[in-house]
Motif scaffolding. Structure first.
Motif, PDB file in Angstrom:
ATOM      1  N   ALA A  29       5.039   4.266   0.148  1.00 15.08           N
ATOM      2  CA  ALA A  29       5.773   4.737   1.316  1.00 15.08           C
ATOM      3  C   ALA A  29       6.096   3.567   2.237  1.00 15.08           C
ATOM      4  CB  ALA A  29       4.935   5.772   2.078  1.00 15.08           C
ATOM      5  N   GLY A  30       7.087   3.769   3.071  1.00 22.84           N
ATOM      6  CA  GLY A  30       7.397   2.737   4.049  1.00 22.84           C
ATOM      7  C   GLY A  30       8.819   2.858   4.528  1.00 22.84           C
ATOM      8  N   ARG A  31       9.119   2.052   5.524  1.00 19.72           N
ATOM      9  CA  ARG A  31      10.458   2.080   6.099  1.00 19.72           C
ATOM     10  C   ARG A  31      11.481   1.678   5.048  1.00 19.72           C
ATOM     11  NH1 ARG A  31      11.193   1.279  11.463  1.00 19.72           N
ATOM     12  NH2 ARG A  31      12.659  -0.408  11.081  1.00 19.72           N
ATOM     13  N   SER A  32      12.675   2.094   5.304  1.00 16.79           N
ATOM     14  CA  SER A  32      13.801   1.708   4.494  1.00 16.79           C
ATOM     15  C   SER A  32      13.878   0.186   4.394  1.00 16.79           C
ATOM     16  CB  SER A  32      15.019   2.240   5.243  1.00 16.79           C
ATOM     17  OG  SER A  32      16.049   2.446   4.414  1.00 16.79           O
ATOM     18  N   LEU A 111       1.078   2.055   1.846  1.00 19.54           N
ATOM     19  CA  LEU A 111       2.045   2.014   2.941  1.00 19.54           C
ATOM     20  C   LEU A 111       2.555   0.592   3.087  1.00 19.54           C
ATOM     21  CD1 LEU A 111       3.531   3.294   5.314  1.00 19.54           C
ATOM     22  CD2 LEU A 111       1.495   2.883   6.715  1.00 19.54           C
ATOM     23  N   LEU A 112       3.825   0.418   2.806  1.00 15.16           N
ATOM     24  CA  LEU A 112       4.428  -0.910   2.889  1.00 15.16           C
ATOM     25  C   LEU A 112       4.944  -1.161   4.296  1.00 15.16           C
ATOM     26  CD1 LEU A 112       4.113  -0.666  -0.118  1.00 15.16           C
ATOM     27  CD2 LEU A 112       6.407  -1.551  -0.425  1.00 15.16           C
ATOM     28  N   VAL A 113       4.555  -2.308   4.831  1.00 17.27           N
ATOM     29  CA  VAL A 113       4.950  -2.692   6.190  1.00 17.27           C
ATOM     30  C   VAL A 113       5.429  -4.136   6.127  1.00 17.27           C
ATOM     31  CG1 VAL A 113       4.031  -3.170   8.514  1.00 17.27           C
ATOM     32  CG2 VAL A 113       3.297  -1.119   7.276  1.00 17.27           C
ATOM     33  N   ASP A 114       6.561  -4.408   6.706  1.00 16.21           N
ATOM     34  CA  ASP A 114       7.094  -5.771   6.715  1.00 16.21           C
ATOM     35  C   ASP A 114       6.118  -6.695   7.453  1.00 16.21           C
ATOM     36  OD1 ASP A 114       8.623  -8.166   7.389  1.00 16.21           O
ATOM     37  OD2 ASP A 114      10.422  -7.013   6.874  1.00 16.21           O
ATOM     38  N   ALA A 115       5.700  -7.760   6.780  1.00 18.38           N
ATOM     39  CA  ALA A 115       4.711  -8.684   7.358  1.00 18.38           C
ATOM     40  C   ALA A 115       5.179  -9.258   8.696  1.00 18.38           C
ATOM     41  CB  ALA A 115       4.431  -9.826   6.379  1.00 18.38           C
ATOM     42  N   PRO A 136      -6.465   8.755   1.644  1.00 18.42           N
ATOM     43  CA  PRO A 136      -6.750   7.327   1.476  1.00 18.42           C
ATOM     44  C   PRO A 136      -5.450   6.526   1.457  1.00 18.42           C
ATOM     45  CG  PRO A 136      -7.924   8.639  -0.171  1.00 18.42           C
ATOM     46  CD  PRO A 136      -6.969   9.561   0.523  1.00 18.42           C
ATOM     47  N   TYR A 137      -5.440   5.401   2.149  1.00 18.79           N
ATOM     48  CA  TYR A 137      -4.235   4.576   2.142  1.00 18.79           C
ATOM     49  C   TYR A 137      -4.600   3.116   2.303  1.00 18.79           C
ATOM     50  CZ  TYR A 137      -4.724   4.074   7.217  1.00 18.79           C
ATOM     51  OH  TYR A 137      -5.213   3.779   8.465  1.00 18.79           O
ATOM     52  N   ILE A 138      -3.646   2.274   1.934  1.00 19.73           N
ATOM     53  CA  ILE A 138      -3.794   0.851   2.179  1.00 19.73           C
ATOM     54  C   ILE A 138      -2.459   0.332   2.707  1.00 19.73           C
ATOM     55  CG2 ILE A 138      -3.165   0.096  -0.170  1.00 19.73           C
ATOM     56  CD1 ILE A 138      -5.846  -1.794   0.507  1.00 19.73           C
ATOM     57  N   VAL A 139      -2.519  -0.610   3.631  1.00 16.64           N
ATOM     58  CA  VAL A 139      -1.299  -1.205   4.162  1.00 16.64           C
ATOM     59  C   VAL A 139      -1.015  -2.482   3.375  1.00 16.64           C
ATOM     60  CG1 VAL A 139      -0.197  -2.264   6.179  1.00 16.64           C
ATOM     61  CG2 VAL A 139      -1.679  -0.252   6.468  1.00 16.64           C
ATOM     62  N   ALA A 140       0.139  -2.521   2.701  1.00 22.77           N
ATOM     63  CA  ALA A 140       0.557  -3.733   2.005  1.00 22.77           C
ATOM     64  C   ALA A 140       1.618  -4.403   2.865  1.00 22.77           C
ATOM     65  CB  ALA A 140       1.107  -3.389   0.626  1.00 22.77           C
ATOM     66  N   LEU A 141       1.302  -5.599   3.334  1.00 27.11           N
ATOM     67  CA  LEU A 141       2.257  -6.345   4.175  1.00 27.11           C
ATOM     68  C   LEU A 141       3.254  -7.042   3.273  1.00 27.11           C
ATOM     69  CD1 LEU A 141       0.123  -8.099   6.940  1.00 27.11           C
ATOM     70  CD2 LEU A 141       1.498  -6.002   7.116  1.00 27.11           C
ATOM     71  N   THR A 142       4.462  -6.524   3.217  1.00 31.57           N
ATOM     72  CA  THR A 142       5.445  -7.049   2.261  1.00 31.57           C
ATOM     73  C   THR A 142       6.185  -8.263   2.798  1.00 31.57           C
ATOM     74  OG1 THR A 142       7.172  -5.575   3.081  1.00 31.57           O
ATOM     75  CG2 THR A 142       5.847  -4.775   1.246  1.00 31.57           C
ATOM     76  N   LYS A 143       6.838  -8.952   1.883  1.00 32.98           N
ATOM     77  CA  LYS A 143       7.661 -10.127   2.194  1.00 32.98           C
ATOM     78  C   LYS A 143       6.831 -11.212   2.873  1.00 32.98           C
ATOM     79  CE  LYS A 143      11.592  -6.966   2.616  1.00 32.98           C
ATOM     80  NZ  LYS A 143      12.918  -6.681   3.166  1.00 32.98           N
ATOM     81  N   SER A 144       5.540 -11.266   2.523  1.00 34.66           N
ATOM     82  CA  SER A 144       4.632 -12.242   3.129  1.00 34.66           C
ATOM     83  C   SER A 144       5.071 -13.674   2.861  1.00 34.66           C
ATOM     84  CB  SER A 144       3.202 -12.037   2.611  1.00 34.66           C
ATOM     85  OG  SER A 144       2.664 -10.858   3.164  1.00 34.66           O
ATOM     86  N   ASP A 145       5.849 -13.859   1.799  1.00 29.81           N
ATOM     87  CA  ASP A 145       6.364 -15.211   1.507  1.00 29.81           C
ATOM     88  C   ASP A 145       7.286 -15.728   2.594  1.00 29.81           C
ATOM     89  OD1 ASP A 145       9.384 -14.556   0.319  1.00 29.81           O
ATOM     90  OD2 ASP A 145       7.943 -12.978  -0.097  1.00 29.81           O
ATOM     91  N   LYS A 146       7.791 -14.817   3.431  1.00 30.26           N
ATOM     92  CA  LYS A 146       8.734 -15.240   4.476  1.00 30.26           C
ATOM     93  C   LYS A 146       8.040 -15.830   5.701  1.00 30.26           C
ATOM     94  CE  LYS A 146      12.571 -12.203   3.305  1.00 30.26           C
ATOM     95  NZ  LYS A 146      13.934 -11.974   3.794  1.00 30.26           N
ATOM     96  N   PRO A 164      -6.874  -0.837   6.471  1.00 31.85           N
ATOM     97  CA  PRO A 164      -7.105  -1.937   5.533  1.00 31.85           C
ATOM     98  C   PRO A 164      -5.780  -2.568   5.101  1.00 31.85           C
ATOM     99  CG  PRO A 164      -7.524   0.185   4.471  1.00 31.85           C
ATOM    100  CD  PRO A 164      -7.260   0.475   5.918  1.00 31.85           C
ATOM    101  N   VAL A 165      -5.744  -3.906   5.080  1.00 28.03           N
ATOM    102  CA  VAL A 165      -4.483  -4.619   4.885  1.00 28.03           C
ATOM    103  C   VAL A 165      -4.559  -5.606   3.712  1.00 28.03           C
ATOM    104  CG1 VAL A 165      -2.994  -6.374   5.931  1.00 28.03           C
ATOM    105  CG2 VAL A 165      -3.851  -4.512   7.331  1.00 28.03           C
ATOM    106  N   ILE A 166      -3.518  -5.648   2.898  1.00 27.56           N
ATOM    107  CA  ILE A 166      -3.357  -6.704   1.894  1.00 27.56           C
ATOM    108  C   ILE A 166      -1.970  -7.331   2.067  1.00 27.56           C
ATOM    109  CG2 ILE A 166      -3.346  -7.299  -0.563  1.00 27.56           C
ATOM    110  CD1 ILE A 166      -4.819  -4.740  -1.172  1.00 27.56           C
ATOM    111  N   PRO A 167      -1.904  -8.633   2.387  1.00 24.17           N
ATOM    112  CA  PRO A 167      -0.591  -9.291   2.400  1.00 24.17           C
ATOM    113  C   PRO A 167      -0.092  -9.461   0.966  1.00 24.17           C
ATOM    114  CG  PRO A 167      -2.214 -10.549   3.664  1.00 24.17           C
ATOM    115  CD  PRO A 167      -2.966  -9.550   2.850  1.00 24.17           C
ATOM    116  N   VAL A 168       1.144  -9.044   0.714  1.00 24.98           N
ATOM    117  CA  VAL A 168       1.691  -9.150  -0.639  1.00 24.98           C
ATOM    118  C   VAL A 168       3.079  -9.794  -0.597  1.00 24.98           C
ATOM    119  CG1 VAL A 168       0.462  -7.069  -1.410  1.00 24.98           C
ATOM    120  CG2 VAL A 168       2.836  -6.867  -0.659  1.00 24.98           C
ATOM    121  N   SER A 169       3.510 -10.236  -1.758  1.00 22.78           N
ATOM    122  CA  SER A 169       4.893 -10.681  -1.908  1.00 22.78           C
ATOM    123  C   SER A 169       5.371 -10.347  -3.314  1.00 22.78           C
ATOM    124  CB  SER A 169       5.008 -12.187  -1.671  1.00 22.78           C
ATOM    125  OG  SER A 169       6.259 -12.642  -2.165  1.00 22.78           O
TER     126      SER A 169
END
Ligand SMILES: Nc1nc2c(ncn2[C@@H]2O[C@H](COP(=O)(O)OP(=O)(O)OP(=O)(O)O)[C@@H](O)[C@H]2O)c(=O)[nH]1
Ligand SMILES: [Mg+2]
Length: 188
Positions: A29-32, A111-115, A136-146, A164-169
């Motif tokens: 899930a996450g914003r457009s 839950l995807l959230v822009d880093a 249960p959910y986890i926040v994946a911080l997307t586009k962490s490479d930016k 709970p957070v995991i930075p991802v790319s």
């Protein structure tokens, strides 16, 4: 990261069209435009199993994927797309809410959230919603490479208010082993 065996099954106009075989589900899930489809593709080893686009709001359906022949990914329509007609937006929110509240096979939410933008109001609303319902959910911080390392660290700290957070790319593969581990623990 070893690739997951992911195959696209179909797009569903609403949760009532999802399978009834009782296999566990993880929803994405996450914003457009936050990177939901890109993440699924990267988890599949870079194969284009999910459609990606630079135009936000393209995924208007629930997209269903089979993972390892044992559980499903459900790619939810992105919320918060300002340019969708009001009526459509409300409908998407309605589906999402219904699915998250009532879907029995749903084991957890990624839950995807822009880093670069942690803790935006509609992401906080989603977090509250999940907490209230005990999903249960986890926040994946997307586009962490930016983000540069220091900026990413402070963004991740701030994002801990969400859970709970995991930075991802999906570009570099950062964090995906950890995310995969969470997914397997959660469907088990
Ligand atoms: N640099 C970088 N760009 C990314 C990453 N993930 C996604 N993008 C880019 O962000 C844009 C949107 O990605 P999508 O995967 O289509 O996002 P989505 O959440 O599926 O979007 P909708 O389905 O339209 O809501 C695309 O241009 C991607 O290439 C990432 O980890 N790093
Ligand atoms: Mg998409």
């Amino acid at each position: 990261m070893s690739a997951l065996d992911i195959s696209f099954l179909r797009s569903c106009p609403g949760p009532e069209h999802l399978p009834g075989d009782g296999r566990p589900e993880i929803c994405i899930a996450g914003r457009s435009n936050v990177g939901k489809s890109s993440l699924i593709n990267r988890l599949a080893g870079g194969r284009a199993v999910a459609r990606t686009s630079a135009r936000p709001g393209c995924t208007q359906y629930l997209n269903l994927y089979s993972v390892q022949d044992s559980f499903y990914f459900v790619d939810l329509p992105g919320y918060g797309y300002a340019r969708a007609p009001e009526r459509e937006r409300t409908k998407w929110t309605g589906w999402i809410a219904l699915y998250l509240m009532e879907r029995h096979p749903l084991r957890g939410v990624v839950l995807l959230v822009d880093a670069r933008h942690p803790c935006l109001p509609n992401d906080m609303e989603m977090v509250e919603f999940l907490r209230e319902r005990g999903r249960p959910y986890i926040v994946a911080l997307t586009k962490s490479d930016k983000l540069a390392r220091g900026k990413l660290a402070s963004s991740a700290r701030k994002a801990q208010d969400m859970g709970p957070v995991i930075p991802v790319s999906s570009m570099t593969g950062m964090g995906l082993d950890q995310l995969k581990k969470w997914v397997f623990q959660t469907v088990d």
